[in-house]
Structure formats: structure tokens, C-alpha cells
Design a protein around this motif. Structure first.
Motif, PDB file in Angstrom:
ATOM      1  N   ALA A 108       9.758   1.874  17.291  1.00  0.00           N
ATOM      2  CA  ALA A 108       9.611   0.511  16.775  1.00  0.00           C
ATOM      3  C   ALA A 108       9.489   0.550  15.262  1.00  0.00           C
ATOM      4  N   VAL A 109       9.929  -0.553  14.613  1.00  0.00           N
ATOM      5  CA  VAL A 109       9.802  -0.714  13.165  1.00  0.00           C
ATOM      6  C   VAL A 109       9.220  -2.092  12.899  1.00  0.00           C
ATOM      7  N   GLN A 110       8.072  -2.139  12.211  1.00  0.00           N
ATOM      8  CA  GLN A 110       7.456  -3.402  11.815  1.00  0.00           C
ATOM      9  C   GLN A 110       7.776  -3.654  10.347  1.00  0.00           C
ATOM     10  N   VAL A 111       8.324  -4.826  10.062  1.00  0.00           N
ATOM     11  CA  VAL A 111       8.807  -5.140   8.720  1.00  0.00           C
ATOM     12  C   VAL A 111       7.849  -6.110   8.043  1.00  0.00           C
ATOM     13  N   ALA A 112       7.423  -5.766   6.829  1.00  0.00           N
ATOM     14  CA  ALA A 112       6.637  -6.657   5.974  1.00  0.00           C
ATOM     15  C   ALA A 112       7.419  -6.899   4.689  1.00  0.00           C
ATOM     16  N   ALA A 113       6.842  -7.660   3.776  1.00  0.00           N
ATOM     17  CA  ALA A 113       7.563  -8.014   2.560  1.00  0.00           C
ATOM     18  C   ALA A 113       7.882  -6.791   1.715  1.00  0.00           C
ATOM     19  N   ARG A 114       6.901  -5.894   1.566  1.00  0.00           N
ATOM     20  CA  ARG A 114       7.095  -4.768   0.651  1.00  0.00           C
ATOM     21  C   ARG A 114       6.863  -3.416   1.308  1.00  0.00           C
ATOM     22  N   HIS A 115       6.792  -3.363   2.616  1.00  0.00           N
ATOM     23  CA  HIS A 115       6.660  -2.091   3.287  1.00  0.00           C
ATOM     24  C   HIS A 115       7.112  -2.200   4.732  1.00  0.00           C
ATOM     25  N   LEU A 116       7.217  -1.057   5.371  1.00  0.00           N
ATOM     26  CA  LEU A 116       7.586  -0.967   6.778  1.00  0.00           C
ATOM     27  C   LEU A 116       6.565  -0.095   7.480  1.00  0.00           C
ATOM     28  N   ARG A 117       6.369  -0.370   8.753  1.00  0.00           N
ATOM     29  CA  ARG A 117       5.658   0.580   9.600  1.00  0.00           C
ATOM     30  C   ARG A 117       6.687   1.216  10.512  1.00  0.00           C
ATOM     31  N   VAL A 118       6.919   2.511  10.292  1.00  0.00           N
ATOM     32  CA  VAL A 118       7.949   3.240  11.030  1.00  0.00           C
ATOM     33  C   VAL A 118       7.244   4.268  11.904  1.00  0.00           C
ATOM     34  N   GLY A 119       7.227   4.031  13.205  1.00  0.00           N
ATOM     35  CA  GLY A 119       6.531   4.955  14.095  1.00  0.00           C
ATOM     36  C   GLY A 119       5.045   4.953  13.791  1.00  0.00           C
ATOM     37  N   ASP A 120       4.497   6.123  13.484  1.00  0.00           N
ATOM     38  CA  ASP A 120       3.068   6.261  13.195  1.00  0.00           C
ATOM     39  C   ASP A 120       2.760   6.226  11.706  1.00  0.00           C
ATOM     40  N   GLY A 121       3.755   6.036  10.859  1.00  0.00           N
ATOM     41  CA  GLY A 121       3.528   6.038   9.420  1.00  0.00           C
ATOM     42  C   GLY A 121       4.065   4.786   8.763  1.00  0.00           C
ATOM     43  N   TYR A 122       3.964   4.776   7.435  1.00  0.00           N
ATOM     44  CA  TYR A 122       4.400   3.640   6.645  1.00  0.00           C
ATOM     45  C   TYR A 122       5.420   4.102   5.607  1.00  0.00           C
ATOM     46  N   ALA A 123       6.286   3.193   5.196  1.00  0.00           N
ATOM     47  CA  ALA A 123       7.305   3.498   4.189  1.00  0.00           C
ATOM     48  C   ALA A 123       7.511   2.277   3.301  1.00  0.00           C
ATOM     49  N   ALA A 124       7.876   2.536   2.061  1.00  0.00           N
ATOM     50  CA  ALA A 124       8.194   1.471   1.111  1.00  0.00           C
ATOM     51  C   ALA A 124       9.444   1.882   0.340  1.00  0.00           C
ATOM     52  N   VAL A 125      10.332   0.911   0.104  1.00  0.00           N
ATOM     53  CA  VAL A 125      11.617   1.183  -0.538  1.00  0.00           C
ATOM     54  C   VAL A 125      11.587   0.634  -1.962  1.00  0.00           C
ATOM     55  N   LEU A 126      11.989   1.479  -2.914  1.00  0.00           N
ATOM     56  CA  LEU A 126      12.126   1.088  -4.311  1.00  0.00           C
ATOM     57  C   LEU A 126      13.586   1.201  -4.713  1.00  0.00           C
ATOM     58  N   ILE A 127      14.044   0.276  -5.548  1.00  0.00           N
ATOM     59  CA  ILE A 127      15.421   0.283  -6.042  1.00  0.00           C
ATOM     60  C   ILE A 127      15.396   0.601  -7.524  1.00  0.00           C
TER      61      ILE A 127
END
Length: 599
Positions: free
Chosen positions: A32-51
Motif C-alpha cells: 500500500a502507498v498512502q499519499v500526503a501533500a509533501r510525503h508518502l507512506r510506502v510500506g513500513d517507511g516514509y518517502a519525500a520527493v524533491l525536484i
């Protein structure tokens, strides 16, 4: 290298995924992937994308290295799309026309020339010429950073650190607000750019972004459990990170350490010994200069000082725990080889046959034969073999007896004139050879190497059950390479140790003796872990050729401080500085520690 400044193109429409890519993502992706405005919850961790949105006007080689060297988990993705030559030429013409219009308008209105406009116009003209001649090409490039962290708080701290590092190299980054899912998929190895935030680069500027490599050793892949084992080698001289290396997970367990005198090689090896003992490795050291005696005393190891008064090893001993069917025959063959080394030459066939018969007679007199039940009885001594030769009365036997007399009854008897007084035992065994005379050195070394090999080849049953790892360290290996039996032992151990869950560490300051001999080259070729500390200028050319060093790496080895060097293993190349705690430092220095001292 200057990055061309062209009119920014409109964002490219997202590329649609094929059915095969979607299917692979469904299988390999997270549950599962939970999407927020500035981050994601991917599996058991979190990720944030910068451009990456803004770039410096000029870049140098490996300008992405500061980001790649960040110690956390960061995925840096480049999407590269070549621009057709016709499109590139048209955009360059339009850009030059716009810049020229601005310059003329400033002149017509009496305004001073804008330095930025002048520089951009000159760069555009130079780039147009290089593109027209085929010396350069243009590419549309998008760079995205995916920062990972186990918790949301740590993610915020990691994003701030990454943005600060990017700003230090004049890279402006912005979060992919409400486009985090598209950014995350753009960072996956799917060849899909769902963000389309690209900038035009010429081939020279793009080439300066490579190689995409970090100065740190690779961390476990996402989803892989952390590796157990290994020891601390030191701190990374480029990034300040920890250099933690496990020789037992390499292609083989051998290592070679090359360094000039005073570079800290013995100090480094002592640190590795201490840390390997904590990792439950059984270690034996061949010590020609008594540099490891204090270390052995500190950790409760065993020191066997060959040649010292009262230290004797009976070459006819059969270890009580050895139940190998051929143990008795191997012992007889070893004694024949040992006598040949004592007499400094090959034995003729008649002499060999007479010696073989005398050894069997000595064992028979002691009540020992092929039956393993008899091997626990006291073994005969070398002077019993001499008595059997004299009793035989044949010419070859009497000739051999006369030559063996100095080793059993004369001035060279100290090492062989009685039952063994010491046996290798414990987690650390140091074989000291400093007190041996030149006449005793070759046979005594053969005795030590034989004892080491027997322990590796036929370990105790409990050691096999515990999957015990064994490490043999040969300091000042150039001395052993000068002896035929010692060189043959190193070659055999280097090639056979891995199958016996053992490793060989060869340490020497004379690189020529190792690199210029076939036996030494065999040891280097079978050493998956290679440590190079400071080198002498006279040897650096041969070492650079043998180990494939770059010019920068060769310069580093010429100017390295004590304890500073390179770790090489396959595709891994890491500069490190050995470090120690006060307790380790006290154990690794001593009166005879000529290479020691706090690095």
C-alpha cells in the motif's frame, strides 16, 4: 563546464506505462502507498520527493557527489532525453535572437550592458558553434531526489539535510507538492518520468554528473536485512562515514596489506585482530619481530617463541583429536619433508627410503601404528629416529644419521630434543620466530606452518559445529616468501582457505617481492580484500599497475598519513583512516611496535 541557459520548455506530458510495466509494479511494489501533500507512506517507511529546479551556471566533474555521499538513504534519479539536432539548432537560434534583441535595446536606450546578458549571449554562440560542428549535443534532463526515512520526524530532518547539501552546490530544490506519487514512480527504475520537470543540458555538462557513485561502501538494498558480522576498519576520509568491512562475505576470505615502513600496517592489523576476536574468529599470527606479544598477553592469547630456551615441538606428535584415516601416514611424510629441509636439499631415493623405514621403526618402538587407538601414546622423538638409522647399519642410513646428529645431540637440538612443551591453543596464537638462528629458521617455520595447517584442515568437532572461522596472519611475508616451503604454504593456503572457512592475511612492506614473483602474484590474485597504506615513490608505479589505481589514488598513497589508506575489493574502492579507542591503542602499542602509534 557551463550549463546552457535556454528558454525553459513546457513540462512534458507524463509518459503512459505499458501493460508489462504495470504488471511488474503490481508484483514488486509495496502492499500500500498512502499519499500526503509533501510525503508518502510506502510500506513500513516514509518517502519525500524533491525536484531540482535551478542549477549553477558552471559545474565541475562529479558535481552530484555531495548528494551521493549523504549517509542516509537517498535515491537520485536522472531522466535523460536527447534533443534532435534540428530542434536544438532552432532553439539556439531563437535564444541567440532574443539575447541579441535585449543587447540592442539596451544600446539604443543608452543603458549599460547587462553582464549576465553578455555572458549568456557568448555562451549561446559558443554552444551553437559546437552543436553545428558535432562537438556537443543537447539533452533534456530531469533530476529528482527521493528521501527515505523510517519515521515522519526523521523524514523531515532528512529532507532538510538533503536540501541544505543541494544548496551548498548551488542546486535549488522544491518539494513535489501534491505530486509525491508521480515523483516516487519517477524515482523507480521504470524509465517513466511522471513529473516532466526538465532542463536542457549540453553533453559536457551532463557528462560531469557522472560517475554516479558514492565514496561510501554500499548499504544493504531496500528490503534486505542488515548484514551481521564484520569489523570497523576506520572512518571514510571523503565523507566521514564509517568503513565497516566483512571479509567473510567477500568472494574469498583472504587479504593483503602493502605499506612502507612506518605507515601503520602492524597497528592496523592489531586493531583488526582485536575486533575479529570480538567477532569470534580464531586467529594465528606468524610474528617475526615480536610485535604481537603484548597484544596476546592483553587478550589472554598463547605465545609460542620458537628458539627460546625450553620451547620444544616434537615433529612426530600426532594430535590426540586427529582421527583422519591418513593422519599417521601424513605424519610420516611430514617428518621426511622436515628432515630434507634440515639437511638443506632433496633426499636421494636411497636416503629417503632409509629415513622412511627408520621413522616407522621409531613409531613401532613407541607402540604407535595405523590404529587410531594407539595415537594417544607418547610419540617417539627425533633422536629415536636417529637411533633407528644407526641400528639399520646401511650406508644411506649411517650417512643420514651423521647429518642428523647436530639436530638431535648437537648445537641445533634445542627445538627438537624432547617432548613438546607447548601446543597452539586459544582464540589467539602468536608464533614468534625472532629468536631463531638462521639454521633453525626454515625447519622451525615448517613446524609452525604444519601446526597451523593441521588446525585449519582438521578442526575440532566443536569448531565445526559452531561454524568457526579461522584467520592466519603472516607479518613481514617477504621473509616467508624467500623460503620455498613457506612460499608453497602461502600459495596453498591462499587457494584452499575459503573451502575450510579460513582466511589468510599477508602483510609486507616489500611490494616488489610480492608483485614480482609468481607465488606472490598468486597470493594477490586470491585476496578479495586489499589494503594499501602509504607507499614509497619507488614502488608506486608497480603498485598502481598491479591494483589498477587512478592517478588520484596513487597520489593519495604517496601523501597518506599514518594509518590512512585505501580498501579495495572488486568494484569497491574506499579511502579510510584507522581509528582506535584508548583501550585498543594501549593494547596495540608496545616496546617493539615500530609501526604503531595513534594514527
Amino acid at each position: 563546464m557551463r550549463i546552457p541557459w535556454l528558454a525553459r520548455p513546457r513540462p512534458a506530458p507524463p509518459t503512459t506505462q505499458g501493460a508489462d510495466t504495470a504488471a511488474a509494479t503490481a508484483v514488486l511494489g509495496p502492499a500500500a502507498v498512502q499519499v500526503a501533500a509533501r510525503h508518502l507512506r510506502v510500506g513500513d517507511g516514509y518517502a519525500a520527493v524533491l525536484i531540482v529546479t535551478q542549477y549553477p551556471a558552471e559545474v565541475s566533474a562529479a558535481w552530484l557527489e555531495p548528494l551521493l555521499a549523504w549517509p542516509g538513504r537517498l535515491d537520485l534519479t536522472l531522466h535523460i532525453e536527447p534533443l534532435p539536432a534540428a530542434v536544438a539548432a532552432g532553439r539556439l537560434r531563437a535564444q541567440r535572437a532574443r539575447l541579441e534583441t535585449v543587447r540592442r535595446a539596451d544600446a539604443d536606450h543608452g543603458r549599460l550592458h547587462d553582464p549576465n546578458t553578455e555572458a549568456s549571449a557568448d555562451d549561446a554562440a559558443d554552444l551553437a558553434d559546437r552543436v553545428a560542428r558535432g562537438d556537443a549535443r543537447l539533452f533534456r534532463v530531469g533530476i529528482y531526489l527521493v528521501v527515505h526515512a523510517p519515521t515522519l520526524d526523521e523524514l523531515g530532518e532528512s529532507v532538510a539535510e538533503v536540501r541544505a547539501i543541494a544548496a551548498s552546490v548551488m542546486l535549488d530544490t522544491v518539494p513535489a507538492t501534491w505530486r509525491q506519487l508521480q515523483g516516487w514512480t519517477s524515482g523507480l527504475p521504470l524509465g517513466v518520468d511522471s513529473l516532466g520537470m526538465r532542463r536542457v543540458f549540453d553533453s559536457d555538462s551532463l557528462a560531469c554528473a557522472f560517475p554516479l557513485a558514492s565514496a561510501d561502501l554500499p548499504a544493504p538494498l531496500p528490503g534486505d536485512p542488515p548484514r551481521h558480522g564484520g569489523v570497523l576498519y576506520g572512518l571514510n576520509t571523503s565523507t566521514g562515514g564509517v568503513v565497516w568491512w566483512d571479509r567473510w562475505n567477500a568472494d574469498n576470505h583472504n587479504s593483503i596489506v602493502l605499506a612502507r615502513s612506518g605507515a601503520g600496517k602492524s597497528y592496523f592489523i592489531k586493531l583488526e585482530i582485536l575486533r575479529s576476536l570480538i567477532d569470534e574468529v580464531l586467529i594465528q599470527v606468524i610474528d617475526p619481530e615480536d610485535e604481537y606479544i603484548r597484544l596476546a598477553a592483553t587478550v589472554g592469547g598463547t605465545v609460542i617463541q620458537l628458539g627460546a630456551p625450553g620451547v620444544r615441538i616434537n615433529p612426530l606428535d600426532i594430535p590426540p583429536g586427529d582421527r583422519h584415516p591418513a593422519a599417521f601416514d601424513r605424519r610420516v611424510q611430514f617428518v621426511v619433508t622436515l628432515v630434507a629441509v634440515m639437511l638443506d636439499g632433496n633426499l636421494p631415493s636411497p636416503d629417503r627410503a632409509a629415513l622412511h623405514a627408520a621413522i616407522l621403526a621409531a613409531y613401532e618402538q613407541a607402540g604407535i601404528d595405523l590404529d587410531p587407538a594407539t595415537w594417544s601414546r607418547p610419540a617417539p622423538l627425533l633422536h629415536d629416529v636417529l637411533a633407528a638409522l644407526e641400528a639399520a647399519g646401511t650406508t644411506p642410513a649411517l650417512s643420514l644419521a651423521a647429518q642428523l646428529r647436530p639436530w638431535t645431540l648437537g648445537s641445533l637440538k634445542d627445538l627438537f630434543d624432547g617432548p613438546s612443551t607447548t601446543m597452539p591453543d586459544g582464540r589467539l596464537v602468536v608464533w614468534s620466530t625472532r629468536q631463531l638462528s638462521e639454521e633453525q629458521r626454515a625447519p622451525a617455520m615448517l613446524l609452525a606452518l604444519d601446526a597451523i595447517w593441521r588446525q585449519i584442515d582438521t578442526p575440532a568437532p566443536q569448531a565445526v559445529a559452531d561454524d568457526l572461522r579461522q584467520l592466519v596472519i603472516v607479518d613481514e611475508a617477504w621473509k616467508l616468501l624467500q623460503d620455498d616451503a613457506g612460499a608453497a604454504f602461502l600459495r596453498t593456503l591462499a587457494k584452499s582457505a575459503r573451502k575450510r572457512r579460513a582466511g589468510l592475511s599477508v602483510i609486507t612492506q616489500d611490494a616488489a617481492d610480492v608483485l614480482n614473483s609468481k607465488l606472490g602474484q598468486a597470493v594477490v590474485a586470491n585476496s578479495a580484500t586489499q589494503i594499501l597504506l602509504r607507499q614509497d615513490a619507488s614502488a608506486i608505479t608497480d603498485i598502481a599497475t598491479a591494483f589498477g589505481l587512478t592517478t588520484g589514488e596513487a597520489r593519495l598513497l604517496l601523501s597518506a598519513r599514518r594509518g590512512e589508506g585505501l580498501l579495495l575489493s572488486g568494484g569497491h574502492r574506499v579511502g579510510f583512516q584507522a581509528v582506535s579507542s584508548p583501550v585498543e591503542h594501549a593494547a596495540c602499542t608496545g616496546d617493539r611496535d615500530v609501526d604503531g602509534g595513534q594514527p
